[in-house]
Design an enzyme around this catalytic site. Structure first.
Site, PDB file in Angstrom:
ATOM      1  N   GLU A   1      43.477  45.642  62.746  1.00 38.20           N
ATOM      2  CA  GLU A   1      44.571  44.724  63.066  1.00 38.20           C
ATOM      3  C   GLU A   1      45.790  45.514  63.523  1.00 38.20           C
ATOM      4  O   GLU A   1      46.887  44.987  63.620  1.00 38.20           O
ATOM      5  CB  GLU A   1      44.917  43.847  61.866  1.00 38.20           C
ATOM      6  CG  GLU A   1      45.352  44.600  60.622  1.00 38.20           C
ATOM      7  CD  GLU A   1      45.969  43.674  59.584  1.00 38.20           C
ATOM      8  OE1 GLU A   1      47.063  43.154  59.858  1.00 38.20           O
ATOM      9  OE2 GLU A   1      45.352  43.484  58.522  1.00 38.20           O
TER      10      GLU A   1
ATOM     11  N   CYS B   1      42.822  41.731  57.678  1.00 41.64           N
ATOM     12  CA  CYS B   1      41.958  42.718  56.991  1.00 41.64           C
ATOM     13  C   CYS B   1      40.473  42.386  57.098  1.00 41.64           C
ATOM     14  O   CYS B   1      39.640  43.118  56.558  1.00 41.64           O
ATOM     15  CB  CYS B   1      42.362  42.813  55.519  1.00 41.64           C
ATOM     16  SG  CYS B   1      44.110  43.135  55.295  1.00 41.64           S
TER      17      CYS B   1
ATOM     18  N   HIS C   1      38.287  43.245  48.598  1.00 44.16           N
ATOM     19  CA  HIS C   1      39.373  43.740  49.456  1.00 44.16           C
ATOM     20  C   HIS C   1      40.556  44.020  48.526  1.00 44.16           C
ATOM     21  O   HIS C   1      40.869  43.198  47.656  1.00 44.16           O
ATOM     22  CB  HIS C   1      39.732  42.673  50.501  1.00 44.16           C
ATOM     23  CG  HIS C   1      41.046  42.947  51.169  1.00 44.16           C
ATOM     24  ND1 HIS C   1      41.300  44.137  51.811  1.00 44.16           N
ATOM     25  CD2 HIS C   1      42.194  42.219  51.257  1.00 44.16           C
ATOM     26  CE1 HIS C   1      42.535  44.116  52.285  1.00 44.16           C
ATOM     27  NE2 HIS C   1      43.098  42.975  51.953  1.00 44.16           N
TER      28      HIS C   1
HETATM   29  N1  ACO Z   1      56.834  47.252  34.861  1.00 41.93           N
HETATM   30  C1  ACO Z   1      55.632  46.664  34.921  1.00 41.93           C
HETATM   31  N2  ACO Z   1      55.357  45.604  35.725  1.00 41.93           N
HETATM   32  C2  ACO Z   1      56.349  45.134  36.502  1.00 41.93           C
HETATM   33  C3  ACO Z   1      57.645  45.698  36.467  1.00 41.93           C
HETATM   34  C4  ACO Z   1      57.866  46.810  35.611  1.00 41.93           C
HETATM   35  N3  ACO Z   1      59.058  47.406  35.528  1.00 41.93           N
HETATM   36  N4  ACO Z   1      58.419  45.013  37.342  1.00 41.93           N
HETATM   37  C5  ACO Z   1      57.646  44.052  37.897  1.00 41.93           C
HETATM   38  N5  ACO Z   1      56.397  44.126  37.377  1.00 41.93           N
HETATM   39  C6  ACO Z   1      55.235  43.319  37.714  1.00 41.93           C
HETATM   40  C7  ACO Z   1      55.544  41.866  37.913  1.00 41.93           C
HETATM   41  O1  ACO Z   1      55.539  41.162  36.672  1.00 41.93           O
HETATM   42  C8  ACO Z   1      54.395  41.457  38.808  1.00 41.93           C
HETATM   43  O2  ACO Z   1      53.224  41.305  38.060  1.00 41.93           O
HETATM   44  P1  ACO Z   1      52.484  39.889  38.004  1.00 41.93           P
HETATM   45  O3  ACO Z   1      52.127  39.539  39.434  1.00 41.93           O
HETATM   46  O4  ACO Z   1      51.292  40.165  37.171  1.00 41.93           O
HETATM   47  O5  ACO Z   1      53.441  38.942  37.403  1.00 41.93           O
HETATM   48  C9  ACO Z   1      54.187  42.686  39.689  1.00 41.93           C
HETATM   49  O6  ACO Z   1      54.806  43.755  38.988  1.00 41.93           O
HETATM   50  C10 ACO Z   1      54.842  42.583  41.057  1.00 41.93           C
HETATM   51  O7  ACO Z   1      56.156  42.173  40.855  1.00 41.93           O
HETATM   52  P2  ACO Z   1      56.742  40.943  41.679  1.00 41.93           P
HETATM   53  O8  ACO Z   1      58.146  40.701  41.270  1.00 41.93           O
HETATM   54  O9  ACO Z   1      55.797  39.779  41.641  1.00 41.93           O
HETATM   55  O10 ACO Z   1      56.704  41.625  43.097  1.00 41.93           O
HETATM   56  P3  ACO Z   1      57.265  41.114  44.460  1.00 41.93           P
HETATM   57  O11 ACO Z   1      57.247  39.628  44.527  1.00 41.93           O
HETATM   58  O12 ACO Z   1      58.574  41.786  44.671  1.00 41.93           O
HETATM   59  O13 ACO Z   1      56.186  41.699  45.486  1.00 41.93           O
HETATM   60  C11 ACO Z   1      54.043  41.255  46.505  1.00 41.93           C
HETATM   61  C12 ACO Z   1      54.778  41.672  45.229  1.00 41.93           C
HETATM   62  C13 ACO Z   1      54.299  39.772  46.785  1.00 41.93           C
HETATM   63  C14 ACO Z   1      52.539  41.500  46.284  1.00 41.93           C
HETATM   64  C15 ACO Z   1      54.553  42.133  47.702  1.00 41.93           C
HETATM   65  O14 ACO Z   1      54.338  43.494  47.416  1.00 41.93           O
HETATM   66  C16 ACO Z   1      53.864  41.789  49.004  1.00 41.93           C
HETATM   67  O15 ACO Z   1      54.258  40.838  49.672  1.00 41.93           O
HETATM   68  N6  ACO Z   1      52.810  42.582  49.435  1.00 41.93           N
HETATM   69  C17 ACO Z   1      52.083  42.359  50.667  1.00 41.93           C
HETATM   70  C18 ACO Z   1      51.221  41.094  50.628  1.00 41.93           C
HETATM   71  C19 ACO Z   1      49.889  41.279  49.967  1.00 41.93           C
HETATM   72  O16 ACO Z   1      49.436  42.379  49.699  1.00 41.93           O
HETATM   73  N7  ACO Z   1      49.200  40.128  49.724  1.00 41.93           N
HETATM   74  C20 ACO Z   1      47.872  40.146  49.139  1.00 41.93           C
HETATM   75  C21 ACO Z   1      46.777  39.458  49.961  1.00 41.93           C
HETATM   76  S1  ACO Z   1      46.993  39.558  51.698  1.00 41.93           S
HETATM   77  C22 ACO Z   1      46.737  41.190  52.236  1.00 41.93           C
HETATM   78  O17 ACO Z   1      45.741  41.793  51.971  1.00 41.93           O
HETATM   79  C23 ACO Z   1      47.806  41.810  53.027  1.00 41.93           C
END
Ligand code: ACO
Length: 456
Positions: A86, A120, A250
Protein backbone atom coordinates in the site's frame (compact mmCIF):
# COMPACT_ATOMS: atom_id res chain seq x y z
CA UNK A 1 9.35 -28.70 -14.40
CA UNK A 2 6.44 -31.10 -13.91
CA UNK A 3 2.71 -30.49 -14.22
CA UNK A 4 1.68 -32.33 -11.05
CA UNK A 5 0.40 -29.99 -8.36
CA UNK A 6 -0.23 -31.34 -4.92
CA UNK A 7 0.45 -29.61 -1.65
CA UNK A 8 0.58 -26.11 -3.13
CA UNK A 9 2.02 -23.59 -0.72
CA UNK A 10 5.14 -21.83 0.52
CA UNK A 11 8.45 -23.41 -0.51
CA UNK A 12 10.82 -20.76 0.80
CA UNK A 13 10.64 -17.42 2.64
CA UNK A 14 12.80 -14.37 3.20
CA UNK A 15 12.39 -11.32 5.47
CA UNK A 16 13.98 -7.90 5.00
CA UNK A 17 14.52 -5.75 8.06
CA UNK A 18 15.78 -2.13 7.73
CA UNK A 19 19.07 -1.53 9.53
CA UNK A 20 17.85 1.13 11.96
CA UNK A 21 15.20 1.41 14.62
CA UNK A 22 13.94 3.71 17.32
CA UNK A 23 13.43 2.42 20.86
CA UNK A 24 9.80 2.77 22.00
CA UNK A 25 10.73 3.62 25.63
CA UNK A 26 12.87 6.49 24.35
CA UNK A 27 10.08 7.52 21.98
CA UNK A 28 7.63 7.70 24.91
CA UNK A 29 9.96 10.23 26.59
CA UNK A 30 10.53 12.20 23.39
CA UNK A 31 6.80 12.34 22.62
CA UNK A 32 6.09 13.33 26.23
CA UNK A 33 3.50 10.61 26.79
CA UNK A 34 3.18 8.62 30.01
CA UNK A 35 5.86 5.96 30.53
CA UNK A 36 4.57 2.58 29.35
CA UNK A 37 2.02 3.83 26.80
CA UNK A 38 3.84 2.47 23.73
CA UNK A 39 5.61 -0.45 25.46
CA UNK A 40 2.99 -1.83 27.85
CA UNK A 41 -0.12 -0.16 26.38
CA UNK A 42 0.59 -1.01 22.72
CA UNK A 43 3.03 -3.89 23.37
CA UNK A 44 5.83 -2.50 21.17
CA UNK A 45 9.59 -2.48 21.89
CA UNK A 46 11.34 -1.22 18.74
CA UNK A 47 10.16 0.43 15.54
CA UNK A 48 12.03 -0.04 12.26
CA UNK A 49 12.19 2.84 9.80
CA UNK A 50 13.93 3.88 6.58
CA UNK A 51 15.70 7.08 5.68
CA UNK A 52 15.07 8.72 2.28
CA UNK A 53 17.61 6.22 0.86
CA UNK A 54 14.96 3.48 0.80
CA UNK A 55 11.53 3.34 -0.79
CA UNK A 56 9.07 0.58 -1.62
CA UNK A 57 10.94 -0.40 -4.79
CA UNK A 58 14.30 -0.68 -3.02
CA UNK A 59 13.03 -2.75 -0.08
CA UNK A 60 11.23 -5.13 -2.46
CA UNK A 61 14.37 -5.40 -4.61
CA UNK A 62 16.41 -6.23 -1.50
CA UNK A 63 14.11 -8.97 -0.24
CA UNK A 64 13.66 -10.47 -3.72
CA UNK A 65 17.42 -10.54 -4.38
CA UNK A 66 17.97 -12.32 -1.06
CA UNK A 67 15.30 -14.92 -1.82
CA UNK A 68 16.93 -15.56 -5.19
CA UNK A 69 20.46 -15.82 -3.79
CA UNK A 70 19.69 -17.87 -0.71
CA UNK A 71 17.66 -20.40 -2.70
CA UNK A 72 19.85 -20.35 -5.79
CA UNK A 73 16.79 -19.71 -7.97
CA UNK A 74 16.94 -19.99 -11.75
CA UNK A 75 14.80 -17.03 -12.81
CA UNK A 76 13.59 -18.87 -15.91
CA UNK A 77 11.81 -21.24 -13.49
CA UNK A 78 9.63 -18.40 -12.16
CA UNK A 79 6.36 -17.84 -14.06
CA UNK A 80 4.61 -15.32 -11.83
CA UNK A 81 5.71 -12.43 -9.63
CA UNK A 82 3.12 -10.72 -7.41
CA UNK A 83 3.59 -7.68 -5.18
CA UNK A 84 1.25 -6.68 -2.35
CA UNK A 85 1.81 -3.17 -1.04
CA UNK A 86 0.00 0.00 0.00
CA UNK A 87 3.10 2.18 -0.33
CA UNK A 88 2.16 3.83 -3.61
CA UNK A 89 4.75 6.08 -5.25
CA UNK A 90 3.48 5.78 -8.82
CA UNK A 91 -0.15 5.72 -9.90
CA UNK A 92 0.63 3.65 -12.98
CA UNK A 93 3.98 1.88 -12.96
CA UNK A 94 3.90 -1.12 -10.61
CA UNK A 95 6.61 -2.09 -8.13
CA UNK A 96 6.63 -5.43 -9.95
CA UNK A 97 7.96 -3.73 -13.06
CA UNK A 98 10.92 -2.33 -11.08
CA UNK A 99 11.61 -5.86 -9.82
CA UNK A 100 11.74 -7.06 -13.42
CA UNK A 101 15.17 -5.40 -13.64
CA UNK A 102 16.56 -8.47 -11.80
CA UNK A 103 14.84 -10.88 -14.20
CA UNK A 104 15.70 -8.96 -17.36
CA UNK A 105 19.41 -9.33 -16.62
CA UNK A 106 18.90 -13.10 -16.97
CA UNK A 107 16.73 -12.74 -20.09
CA UNK A 108 13.63 -13.86 -18.14
CA UNK A 109 10.62 -11.76 -19.21
CA UNK A 110 7.75 -14.28 -19.48
CA UNK A 111 6.45 -13.50 -16.00
CA UNK A 112 2.81 -12.75 -15.11
CA UNK A 113 1.58 -10.71 -12.16
CA UNK A 114 1.54 -7.05 -11.08
CA UNK A 115 0.76 -5.17 -7.83
CA UNK A 116 -2.26 -5.64 -5.57
CA UNK A 117 -3.44 -2.93 -3.20
CA UNK A 118 -5.86 -2.65 -0.33
CA UNK A 119 -4.16 -1.40 2.84
CA UNK A 120 -2.55 -4.26 4.80
CA UNK A 121 -4.49 -6.94 2.86
CA UNK A 122 -2.54 -6.60 -0.43
CA UNK A 123 0.08 -9.22 0.57
CA UNK A 124 -2.60 -11.80 1.23
CA UNK A 125 -4.39 -11.00 -2.03
CA UNK A 126 -1.07 -11.35 -3.89
CA UNK A 127 -0.44 -14.67 -2.14
CA UNK A 128 -3.90 -15.97 -3.05
CA UNK A 129 -3.30 -14.90 -6.68
CA UNK A 130 -0.10 -16.94 -6.75
CA UNK A 131 -1.65 -20.00 -5.08
CA UNK A 132 -4.69 -19.79 -7.39
CA UNK A 133 -2.41 -19.55 -10.44
CA UNK A 134 -0.47 -22.68 -9.49
CA UNK A 135 -3.78 -24.50 -8.93
CA UNK A 136 -5.34 -23.20 -12.19
CA UNK A 137 -5.44 -24.28 -15.83
CA UNK A 138 -3.12 -21.33 -16.65
CA UNK A 139 -0.24 -22.87 -14.71
CA UNK A 140 2.75 -23.80 -16.87
CA UNK A 141 4.71 -25.80 -14.30
CA UNK A 142 6.85 -22.97 -12.94
CA UNK A 143 6.89 -21.50 -9.42
CA UNK A 144 5.62 -18.07 -8.36
CA UNK A 145 7.13 -15.41 -6.10
CA UNK A 146 5.09 -13.14 -3.82
CA UNK A 147 6.52 -10.00 -2.25
CA UNK A 148 4.68 -8.14 0.52
CA UNK A 149 6.30 -4.95 1.71
CA UNK A 150 5.59 -1.48 3.06
CA UNK A 151 7.03 1.63 4.57
CA UNK A 152 4.45 2.23 7.32
CA UNK A 153 4.68 5.82 8.48
CA UNK A 154 2.23 8.03 10.37
CA UNK A 155 2.14 11.76 10.96
CA UNK A 156 3.29 13.02 14.36
CA UNK A 157 0.73 12.04 17.01
CA UNK A 158 -0.74 8.93 18.65
CA UNK A 159 -0.47 6.68 15.58
CA UNK A 160 3.24 7.34 14.92
CA UNK A 161 4.51 4.63 17.35
CA UNK A 162 2.47 2.05 15.41
CA UNK A 163 4.60 2.50 12.26
CA UNK A 164 7.32 0.20 10.95
CA UNK A 165 8.91 -0.97 7.69
CA UNK A 166 9.97 -4.22 6.07
CA UNK A 167 9.24 -6.81 3.42
CA UNK A 168 8.71 -10.54 3.04
CA UNK A 169 9.30 -12.67 -0.07
CA UNK A 170 7.74 -16.12 -0.54
CA UNK A 171 8.39 -18.78 -3.16
CA UNK A 172 5.12 -20.53 -4.07
CA UNK A 173 4.67 -23.88 -5.77
CA UNK A 174 3.67 -27.54 -5.42
CA UNK A 175 5.19 -30.07 -2.99
CA UNK A 176 5.62 -27.35 -0.41
CA UNK A 177 6.23 -27.82 3.31
CA UNK A 178 3.61 -25.13 4.15
CA UNK A 179 0.38 -26.17 2.45
CA UNK A 180 -2.76 -24.02 2.08
CA UNK A 181 -6.05 -25.69 3.05
CA UNK A 182 -8.54 -25.75 0.16
CA UNK A 183 -12.13 -24.46 0.33
CA UNK A 184 -12.06 -22.99 3.84
CA UNK A 185 -10.92 -19.41 3.33
CA UNK A 186 -13.42 -17.12 5.08
CA UNK A 187 -13.62 -13.48 3.99
CA UNK A 188 -15.39 -10.36 5.22
CA UNK A 189 -15.33 -7.27 2.99
CA UNK A 190 -17.08 -3.91 3.51
CA UNK A 191 -16.90 -0.23 2.65
CA UNK A 192 -15.63 1.93 5.55
CA UNK A 193 -13.36 4.94 6.00
CA UNK A 194 -11.26 3.69 8.94
CA UNK A 195 -7.84 4.24 7.31
CA UNK A 196 -7.25 5.44 3.75
CA UNK A 197 -4.74 7.44 1.70
CA UNK A 198 -6.60 9.88 -0.55
CA UNK A 199 -3.86 12.54 -0.43
CA UNK A 200 -1.35 11.37 -3.01
CA UNK A 201 1.04 14.19 -2.10
CA UNK A 202 1.61 12.65 1.35
CA UNK A 203 2.93 9.33 2.68
CA UNK A 204 0.55 9.52 5.65
CA UNK A 205 -2.92 7.97 5.87
CA UNK A 206 -6.15 9.64 6.94
CA UNK A 207 -7.12 7.66 9.97
CA UNK A 208 -9.82 7.11 12.57
CA UNK A 209 -7.82 5.01 15.06
CA UNK A 210 -10.71 3.85 17.23
CA UNK A 211 -12.88 3.02 14.20
CA UNK A 212 -9.97 1.02 12.71
CA UNK A 213 -9.82 -1.08 15.88
CA UNK A 214 -13.58 -1.65 15.84
CA UNK A 215 -13.44 -2.62 12.14
CA UNK A 216 -10.49 -4.98 12.76
CA UNK A 217 -12.30 -6.74 15.63
CA UNK A 218 -15.64 -7.00 13.83
CA UNK A 219 -13.86 -8.40 10.74
CA UNK A 220 -12.15 -10.90 13.04
CA UNK A 221 -15.50 -12.01 14.57
CA UNK A 222 -17.03 -12.48 11.14
CA UNK A 223 -14.07 -14.27 9.54
CA UNK A 224 -13.59 -16.58 12.52
CA UNK A 225 -17.23 -17.69 12.72
CA UNK A 226 -17.38 -18.34 8.97
CA UNK A 227 -13.99 -20.08 9.00
CA UNK A 228 -15.17 -22.43 11.80
CA UNK A 229 -18.35 -23.24 9.86
CA UNK A 230 -16.34 -24.04 6.71
CA UNK A 231 -13.82 -26.12 8.66
CA UNK A 232 -16.60 -28.09 10.36
CA UNK A 233 -17.95 -29.04 6.93
CA UNK A 234 -14.65 -30.73 6.07
CA UNK A 235 -13.83 -31.93 9.60
CA UNK A 236 -16.76 -32.51 11.95
CA UNK A 237 -14.33 -32.69 14.89
CA UNK A 238 -13.04 -29.14 14.29
CA UNK A 239 -13.40 -27.18 17.54
CA UNK A 240 -12.16 -23.70 16.58
CA UNK A 241 -9.17 -22.40 18.50
CA UNK A 242 -8.74 -25.69 20.38
CA UNK A 243 -8.18 -27.57 17.10
CA UNK A 244 -5.48 -25.14 15.94
CA UNK A 245 -1.82 -25.39 16.92
CA UNK A 246 -1.24 -21.74 16.10
CA UNK A 247 -3.36 -18.62 15.60
CA UNK A 248 -1.64 -15.77 13.75
CA UNK A 249 -2.95 -12.26 13.16
CA UNK A 250 -2.18 -9.17 11.16
CA UNK A 251 -0.33 -7.12 13.78
CA UNK A 252 -0.78 -3.33 13.78
CA UNK A 253 0.60 -3.48 17.35
CA UNK A 254 1.07 -6.48 19.61
CA UNK A 255 -1.48 -5.61 22.29
CA UNK A 256 -4.27 -5.67 19.70
CA UNK A 257 -3.23 -9.23 18.83
CA UNK A 258 -3.48 -10.39 22.45
CA UNK A 259 -6.92 -8.79 22.59
CA UNK A 260 -7.83 -10.54 19.34
CA UNK A 261 -6.97 -13.97 20.70
CA UNK A 262 -9.16 -13.17 23.73
CA UNK A 263 -11.86 -12.09 21.28
CA UNK A 264 -11.79 -15.54 19.64
CA UNK A 265 -12.31 -17.10 23.08
CA UNK A 266 -15.28 -14.77 23.58
CA UNK A 267 -16.67 -16.01 20.23
CA UNK A 268 -16.15 -19.65 21.30
CA UNK A 269 -17.94 -18.80 24.56
CA UNK A 270 -20.93 -17.21 22.78
CA UNK A 271 -21.15 -20.17 20.37
CA UNK A 272 -20.97 -22.80 23.15
CA UNK A 273 -23.94 -24.62 24.68
CA UNK A 274 -24.95 -23.78 28.28
CA UNK A 275 -23.27 -26.97 29.52
CA UNK A 276 -19.98 -26.21 27.72
CA UNK A 277 -20.01 -22.63 28.98
CA UNK A 278 -20.45 -23.81 32.55
CA UNK A 279 -17.70 -26.42 32.17
CA UNK A 280 -15.07 -24.50 30.19
CA UNK A 281 -15.78 -20.85 30.93
CA UNK A 282 -16.59 -20.80 34.65
CA UNK A 283 -16.26 -17.30 36.03
CA UNK A 284 -17.32 -15.75 32.70
CA UNK A 285 -21.04 -16.54 32.76
CA UNK A 286 -21.95 -12.93 33.55
CA UNK A 287 -21.04 -12.16 29.89
CA UNK A 288 -23.55 -14.69 28.49
CA UNK A 289 -26.01 -12.06 27.24
CA UNK A 290 -23.44 -9.68 25.76
CA UNK A 291 -23.75 -9.02 22.04
CA UNK A 292 -20.64 -9.22 19.85
CA UNK A 293 -21.23 -5.88 18.10
CA UNK A 294 -21.67 -3.98 21.39
CA UNK A 295 -18.49 -5.19 23.08
CA UNK A 296 -15.55 -3.91 21.01
CA UNK A 297 -14.52 -1.48 23.75
CA UNK A 298 -16.01 -3.27 26.78
CA UNK A 299 -12.91 -3.21 29.01
CA UNK A 300 -14.36 -5.54 31.71
CA UNK A 301 -15.17 -8.22 29.16
CA UNK A 302 -11.83 -7.75 27.39
CA UNK A 303 -9.91 -8.05 30.66
CA UNK A 304 -11.81 -11.17 31.74
CA UNK A 305 -11.27 -12.97 28.42
CA UNK A 306 -7.62 -11.88 28.21
CA UNK A 307 -7.05 -13.46 31.63
CA UNK A 308 -8.95 -16.59 30.62
CA UNK A 309 -6.99 -16.94 27.36
CA UNK A 310 -3.52 -16.13 28.73
CA UNK A 311 -2.23 -19.73 28.38
CA UNK A 312 -3.75 -20.13 24.92
CA UNK A 313 -2.14 -16.85 23.89
CA UNK A 314 1.26 -17.93 25.20
CA UNK A 315 1.01 -21.24 23.37
CA UNK A 316 -0.66 -20.41 20.06
CA UNK A 317 0.02 -16.73 19.32
CA UNK A 318 2.83 -15.16 21.33
CA UNK A 319 5.56 -17.01 19.36
CA UNK A 320 4.32 -15.18 16.23
CA UNK A 321 4.98 -11.71 17.68
CA UNK A 322 8.79 -11.59 17.79
CA UNK A 323 9.21 -9.69 14.51
CA UNK A 324 6.25 -7.35 15.11
CA UNK A 325 7.48 -6.44 18.62
CA UNK A 326 10.85 -5.47 17.17
CA UNK A 327 9.82 -3.89 13.86
CA UNK A 328 6.29 -2.58 14.32
CA UNK A 329 3.62 -2.72 11.65
CA UNK A 330 4.92 -3.72 8.21
CA UNK A 331 1.36 -3.38 6.81
CA UNK A 332 1.09 -6.02 4.01
CA UNK A 333 4.11 -7.94 5.35
CA UNK A 334 2.97 -7.89 8.99
CA UNK A 335 1.08 -11.21 8.96
CA UNK A 336 3.98 -12.87 7.13
CA UNK A 337 6.49 -11.51 9.63
CA UNK A 338 4.21 -13.26 12.14
CA UNK A 339 4.47 -16.48 10.15
CA UNK A 340 8.28 -16.19 10.09
CA UNK A 341 8.35 -15.61 13.86
CA UNK A 342 6.09 -18.58 14.52
CA UNK A 343 8.15 -20.91 12.32
CA UNK A 344 11.48 -20.05 13.94
CA UNK A 345 10.02 -20.52 17.42
CA UNK A 346 9.91 -24.30 16.82
CA UNK A 347 12.11 -27.04 15.39
CA UNK A 348 11.04 -28.72 12.12
CA UNK A 349 10.14 -31.86 14.13
CA UNK A 350 7.80 -29.87 16.33
CA UNK A 351 6.10 -28.36 13.28
CA UNK A 352 5.45 -31.44 11.13
CA UNK A 353 1.69 -32.10 10.89
CA UNK A 354 0.69 -28.90 12.68
CA UNK A 355 -2.20 -26.69 11.56
CA UNK A 356 -2.51 -22.97 12.12
CA UNK A 357 -4.89 -20.22 11.05
CA UNK A 358 -3.99 -16.74 9.84
CA UNK A 359 -6.14 -13.61 9.99
CA UNK A 360 -5.40 -10.94 7.40
CA UNK A 361 -6.94 -7.47 7.75
CA UNK A 362 -6.68 -4.43 5.48
CA UNK A 363 -8.55 -1.24 6.30
CA UNK A 364 -11.24 0.01 4.04
CA UNK A 365 -11.92 -3.01 4.50
CA UNK A 366 -10.87 -6.45 3.26
CA UNK A 367 -10.20 -9.42 5.53
CA UNK A 368 -9.77 -13.21 5.35
CA UNK A 369 -9.05 -16.05 7.73
CA UNK A 370 -7.37 -19.09 6.20
CA UNK A 371 -5.28 -22.02 7.32
CA UNK A 372 -1.93 -23.64 6.59
CA UNK A 373 -0.81 -27.19 7.38
CA UNK A 374 2.77 -28.25 7.77
CA UNK A 375 3.05 -31.17 5.37
CA UNK A 376 3.39 -34.57 7.07
CA UNK A 377 5.11 -36.05 4.02
CA UNK A 378 8.67 -36.70 5.17
CA UNK A 379 10.01 -36.00 1.67
CA UNK A 380 9.44 -32.26 2.25
CA UNK A 381 11.21 -32.38 5.65
CA UNK A 382 14.48 -31.06 4.24
CA UNK A 383 12.67 -28.18 2.49
CA UNK A 384 11.07 -27.23 5.82
CA UNK A 385 14.42 -27.35 7.57
CA UNK A 386 16.01 -25.16 4.88
CA UNK A 387 13.12 -22.69 5.06
CA UNK A 388 13.41 -22.39 8.84
CA UNK A 389 17.20 -22.11 8.81
CA UNK A 390 17.09 -19.32 6.28
CA UNK A 391 14.41 -17.51 8.32
CA UNK A 392 16.63 -17.77 11.41
CA UNK A 393 19.33 -15.93 9.46
CA UNK A 394 16.93 -13.19 8.28
CA UNK A 395 15.43 -12.68 11.74
CA UNK A 396 18.90 -12.58 13.34
CA UNK A 397 19.41 -9.30 11.41
CA UNK A 398 17.11 -7.71 14.03
CA UNK A 399 20.00 -7.91 16.49
CA UNK A 400 22.49 -6.37 14.06
CA UNK A 401 20.54 -3.11 13.62
CA UNK A 402 21.58 0.16 15.16
CA UNK A 403 19.42 2.28 17.40
CA UNK A 404 18.70 5.88 16.43
CA UNK A 405 17.73 8.60 18.91
CA UNK A 406 14.08 9.72 18.62
CA UNK A 407 15.23 13.27 17.74
CA UNK A 408 17.28 11.90 14.80
CA UNK A 409 14.36 9.61 13.81
CA UNK A 410 12.03 12.62 13.83
CA UNK A 411 14.52 14.59 11.73
CA UNK A 412 14.78 11.76 9.16
CA UNK A 413 10.98 11.51 9.03
CA UNK A 414 10.77 15.27 8.41
CA UNK A 415 13.25 14.91 5.52
CA UNK A 416 11.11 12.12 4.00
CA UNK A 417 7.96 14.25 4.41
CA UNK A 418 9.49 17.43 3.02
CA UNK A 419 10.92 15.71 -0.05
CA UNK A 420 8.15 13.24 -0.74
CA UNK A 421 7.31 14.99 -3.98
CA UNK A 422 10.55 16.75 -4.82
CA UNK A 423 12.07 16.17 -8.26
CA UNK A 424 14.82 16.13 -9.25
CA UNK A 425 16.05 14.73 -5.91
CA UNK A 426 19.16 13.13 -4.48
CA UNK A 427 18.61 11.41 -1.12
CA UNK A 428 20.81 12.45 1.79
CA UNK A 429 20.40 9.33 3.99
CA UNK A 430 23.62 7.54 4.92
CA UNK A 431 24.71 4.62 2.74
CA UNK A 432 27.05 3.29 5.42
CA UNK A 433 24.14 2.64 7.77
CA UNK A 434 22.50 0.19 5.32
CA UNK A 435 23.11 -3.55 5.65
CA UNK A 436 25.41 -4.94 2.93
CA UNK A 437 23.32 -6.18 0.01
CA UNK A 438 20.61 -3.52 0.48
CA UNK A 439 19.26 -1.75 -2.58
CA UNK A 440 18.96 2.02 -2.26
CA UNK A 441 17.58 4.98 -4.14
CA UNK A 442 20.36 6.79 -6.03
CA UNK A 443 18.27 9.65 -7.42
CA UNK A 444 14.98 10.82 -8.87
CA UNK A 445 15.49 12.76 -12.11
CA UNK A 446 13.48 15.72 -13.44
CA UNK A 447 11.12 13.27 -15.18
CA UNK A 448 10.62 11.57 -11.77
CA UNK A 449 12.38 8.42 -12.92
CA UNK A 450 13.97 6.55 -10.02
CA UNK A 451 17.30 4.76 -10.20
CA UNK A 452 18.67 2.24 -7.72
CA UNK A 453 21.96 0.64 -6.79
CA UNK A 454 22.98 -2.05 -4.34
CA UNK A 455 25.26 -1.56 -1.34
CA UNK A 456 28.05 -4.09 -1.51
N1 ACO B 1 1.10 2.50 30.74
C1 ACO B 1 0.46 1.42 30.27
N2 ACO B 1 -0.55 1.48 29.36
C2 ACO B 1 -0.92 2.70 28.92
C3 ACO B 1 -0.30 3.88 29.40
C4 ACO B 1 0.76 3.74 30.34
N3 ACO B 1 1.40 4.81 30.83
N4 ACO B 1 -0.89 4.93 28.78
C5 ACO B 1 -1.84 4.44 27.96
N5 ACO B 1 -1.86 3.09 28.06
C6 ACO B 1 -2.70 2.15 27.32
C7 ACO B 1 -4.12 2.60 27.16
O1 ACO B 1 -4.90 2.25 28.29
C8 ACO B 1 -4.51 1.83 25.92
O2 ACO B 1 -4.77 0.49 26.25
P1 ACO B 1 -6.22 -0.13 25.99
O3 ACO B 1 -6.48 0.00 24.50
O4 ACO B 1 -6.06 -1.54 26.41
O5 ACO B 1 -7.16 0.64 26.81
C9 ACO B 1 -3.24 1.83 25.09
O6 ACO B 1 -2.19 2.12 26.00
C10 ACO B 1 -3.21 2.89 24.00
O7 ACO B 1 -3.57 4.09 24.59
P2 ACO B 1 -4.71 4.99 23.93
O8 ACO B 1 -4.92 6.20 24.75
O9 ACO B 1 -5.92 4.16 23.60
O10 ACO B 1 -3.94 5.36 22.61
P3 ACO B 1 -4.32 6.35 21.48
O11 ACO B 1 -5.80 6.46 21.33
O12 ACO B 1 -3.58 7.62 21.73
O13 ACO B 1 -3.72 5.62 20.19
C11 ACO B 1 -4.19 3.94 18.52
C12 ACO B 1 -3.83 4.21 19.98
C13 ACO B 1 -5.63 4.37 18.26
C14 ACO B 1 -4.03 2.44 18.26
C15 ACO B 1 -3.21 4.75 17.60
O14 ACO B 1 -1.88 4.36 17.87
C16 ACO B 1 -3.49 4.53 16.13
O15 ACO B 1 -4.37 5.18 15.57
N6 ACO B 1 -2.72 3.62 15.42
C17 ACO B 1 -2.89 3.34 14.01
C18 ACO B 1 -4.19 2.59 13.71
C19 ACO B 1 -4.11 1.11 13.91
O16 ACO B 1 -3.05 0.52 14.08
N7 ACO B 1 -5.31 0.46 13.86
C20 ACO B 1 -5.39 -0.99 13.99
C21 ACO B 1 -6.07 -1.72 12.83
S1 ACO B 1 -5.84 -0.97 11.26
C22 ACO B 1 -4.19 -1.15 10.75
O17 ACO B 1 -3.65 -2.21 10.72
C23 ACO B 1 -3.46 0.07 10.38
Amino acid sequence: MGTKRENVGILAMELYVPSQYVDQTELEKFDNVSAGKYTTGLGQQKMAFCSDREDINSICLTVLQRLIERNNLNLHDIGRLEVGTETIIDKSKSVKTFLMSLFEKEGATDIEGIDTTNACYGGTAALFNAINWVESSSWDGRNAIVIAGDVAVYNKGPARPTGGAGAVAMLIGPDAPLVFDCGVRASYMRHVFDFYKPDLSSEFPYLDGKLSIECYLSALDNCYNLFCKKMQKVDTNFKGLLSLDGMLFHTPYCKLVQKSLARLCFNDFLNASKEVREKNFSGLLEFSNHKREETYFDRDLEKAFMKHSQDLFNEKTKPSLHVATNIGNMYTASLYGGLASYLISKSPDQLIGKKFALFSYGSGLASTMYSINICKDMSVGSKLEKLINSLHESVSMLDKRHVVEPSKFSELMDIRTKNYHTAPYEPSGSLDSLFPGTYYLVKIDDQRRRTYDRRL
